[in-house]
Enzyme design. Structure first.
Site, PDB file in Angstrom:
ATOM      1  N   GLU A   1      36.633  36.984  37.894  1.00  0.00           N
ATOM      2  CA  GLU A   1      37.597  37.536  38.979  1.00  0.00           C
ATOM      3  C   GLU A   1      37.255  36.613  40.047  1.00  0.00           C
ATOM      4  O   GLU A   1      38.512  36.211  40.611  1.00  0.00           O
ATOM      5  CB  GLU A   1      37.162  38.848  39.215  1.00  0.00           C
ATOM      6  CG  GLU A   1      38.049  39.553  39.945  1.00  0.00           C
ATOM      7  CD  GLU A   1      37.746  40.973  40.770  1.00  0.00           C
ATOM      8  OE1 GLU A   1      38.758  41.449  40.869  1.00  0.00           O
ATOM      9  OE2 GLU A   1      36.636  41.028  40.703  1.00  0.00           O
TER      10      GLU A   1
ATOM     11  N   SER B   1      33.462  42.601  48.017  1.00  0.00           N
ATOM     12  CA  SER B   1      33.706  42.632  49.566  1.00  0.00           C
ATOM     13  C   SER B   1      33.369  41.137  50.046  1.00  0.00           C
ATOM     14  O   SER B   1      32.198  40.531  49.603  1.00  0.00           O
ATOM     15  CB  SER B   1      33.288  43.794  50.279  1.00  0.00           C
ATOM     16  OG  SER B   1      31.999  43.536  50.275  1.00  0.00           O
TER      17      SER B   1
ATOM     18  N   GLU C   1      31.155  40.819  52.294  1.00  0.00           N
ATOM     19  CA  GLU C   1      29.986  40.848  52.537  1.00  0.00           C
ATOM     20  C   GLU C   1      29.107  40.964  51.220  1.00  0.00           C
ATOM     21  O   GLU C   1      27.985  40.167  51.020  1.00  0.00           O
ATOM     22  CB  GLU C   1      29.616  42.260  53.374  1.00  0.00           C
ATOM     23  CG  GLU C   1      29.877  42.371  54.547  1.00  0.00           C
ATOM     24  CD  GLU C   1      31.541  42.582  54.744  1.00  0.00           C
ATOM     25  OE1 GLU C   1      32.214  42.470  55.805  1.00  0.00           O
ATOM     26  OE2 GLU C   1      32.234  42.967  53.727  1.00  0.00           O
TER      27      GLU C   1
ATOM     28  N   SER D   1      43.458  48.600  39.259  1.00  0.00           N
ATOM     29  CA  SER D   1      44.840  48.055  39.293  1.00  0.00           C
ATOM     30  C   SER D   1      45.582  47.874  37.952  1.00  0.00           C
ATOM     31  O   SER D   1      45.265  47.606  36.900  1.00  0.00           O
ATOM     32  CB  SER D   1      44.735  46.462  39.607  1.00  0.00           C
ATOM     33  OG  SER D   1      43.839  46.295  40.712  1.00  0.00           O
TER      34      SER D   1
ATOM     35  N   GLY E   1      38.576  49.658  34.633  1.00  0.00           N
ATOM     36  CA  GLY E   1      37.826  50.865  35.281  1.00  0.00           C
ATOM     37  C   GLY E   1      36.536  50.644  35.670  1.00  0.00           C
ATOM     38  O   GLY E   1      35.418  50.942  34.641  1.00  0.00           O
TER      39      GLY E   1
ATOM     40  N   SER F   1      35.597  50.693  39.545  1.00  0.00           N
ATOM     41  CA  SER F   1      34.843  51.363  40.727  1.00  0.00           C
ATOM     42  C   SER F   1      35.230  52.774  40.616  1.00  0.00           C
ATOM     43  O   SER F   1      35.999  53.209  39.985  1.00  0.00           O
ATOM     44  CB  SER F   1      35.605  50.966  42.103  1.00  0.00           C
ATOM     45  OG  SER F   1      35.302  49.685  42.590  1.00  0.00           O
TER      46      SER F   1
END
Length: 369
Positions: free
Chosen positions: A217, A347, A349, A134, A100, A102
């Site tokens: 990750e 991301s 970026e 997820s 948990g 985002s």
């Protein structure tokens, strides 16, 4: 191994148990925590041999975020009690973990999270919402980033807690994606209890914990191919769908060149993974180099999906119906799913920001506070 399946266990469950008994679910972990105590080169050989006979290791997938992210972080930050309670069940694939992290208003700027954890003595009471969690609806445990001190700067008042998903006050709602799958969830904490015995790392220092977790990750996402399954090469795919010359080469010179360039990028990525691993000389600590590899794997994976779709032509964009075979239907879904690779896990970026700051030494211009 002996064939001891008396028919009482499904084949996959029996295979999981056999791998777990050997410690091969997390082969480099210490034996006392359910691993096999192997070096990374030894573990690579085990994986290669399993693949060579057409097998696969289901445990990392069955454990959700456990083997790749939660377990290594518990190994580094956890107490002896936490390691003993959680690591063996992760290594065996018996317990699935989700994360948990985002929130609706805290994605790339994760430190802006609002989920609160109130101190109640020997436990915390959690209230808030997480998103893109997820596998939350099929997980048994969750690691959550929560705000334990709202008066501190946004990165300083955060802690990392762990709690069972069947606890009262925990609710999940799957999110259906454009690919038709629903691997992500919204997760709600409504006065949910998290025991202080499952606080990972020091209180209010969860930002350091989650930074390490996210590095693990990214390290796990450096492979540009999906684990466990062998996919048809682009060369063989081309021979079935597009015109070829008498010598078997692809007739379209431009398409042929782009496939060659993609295969070169794929090989360069694999060699870079090998080089960085060799330079580490057995040091398993992940670093900012994982951000380079994550972005490289993203480029290779997405390019392959685009080329596969192009090779199949109209057969590659079917969604349903008898006019399309299973491979064709899966290809369009993989192409759609692959768009998420440049977003999840930090991301594209965000990875570039990490590379610019921690590898190139450029000044920090983001994530202030």
């Amino acid at each position: 191994m002996e064939d001891d399946n008396d028919g009482s266990l499904p084949d996959l469950e029996l295979w999981r148990q056999r791998l777990a008994d050997k410690g091969w679910g997390a082969p480099t972990w210490p034996t006392e925590y359910g691993g096999a105590g192997l070096s990374h080169p030894e573990a690579k050989v085990v994986g290669q041999e399993i693949n060579r006979v057409g097998g696969f290791n289901p445990i990392p997938a069955l454990a959700g975020m456990g083997v790749t992210m939660v377990g290594p972080t518990i190994m580094e930050y956890g107490t002896d009690d936490q390691k003993a309670r959680h690591l063996p069940s992760i290594a065996s694939g018996a317990v699935r973990w989700c994360l948990g992290l985002s929130e609706p208003n805290a994605g790339s700027d994760l430190a802006s999270l609002n989920t609160k954890a109130e101190d109640k003595g020997d436990h915390f009471i959690l209230n808030g919402q997480k998103v893109w969690t997820s596998g939350a609806h099929i997980s048994q445990w969750c690691g959550a980033l929560v705000r334990t001190d709202p008066d501190k700067k946004k990165r300083d008042g955060i802690s990392f807690v762990m709690l069972p998903m069947n606890r009262e006050g925990v609710e999940t709602r799957p999110i259906k994606l454009i690919s038709g799958a629903s691997p992500f969830c919204e997760t709600y904490f409504n006065n949910a209890r998290a025991d202080k015995a499952d606080l990972l790392g020091p209180l209010n220092q969860g930002w350091s914990v989650v930074k390490r977790l996210l590095q693990h990750e990214r390290q796990s996402q450096t492979s540009a191919s999906s684990g466990g399954t062998k996919r048809e090469s682009l060369q063989d795919l081309a021979k079935r769908y597009v015109e070829t010359n008498a010598d078997g080469s692809i007739a379209d010179a431009d398409l042929r060149s782009r496939i060659i360039l993609h295969l070169m990028d794929d090989q360069a990525h694999k060699l870079t993974v090998g080089r960085i691993t060799a330079e580490a000389r057995g040091n398993v600590e992940v670093s900012a180099a994982a951000s380079i590899l994550k972005n490289s794997a993203t480029n290779v994976s997405q390019a392959r999906s685009e080329l596969s779709l192009e090779l199949m032509g109209s057969q590659g964009i079917g969604w349903e119906g008898d006019d399309f075979n299973e491979q064709e239907l899966n290809t369009v879904r993989e192409w759609l799913w692959g768009k998420a690779i440049s977003i999840y896990g930090g991301s594209f970026e965000v990875q570039n920001n990490i590379i610019s700051k921690n590898i190139l030494g450029l000044p920090e211009t983001t994530q202030k506070g």
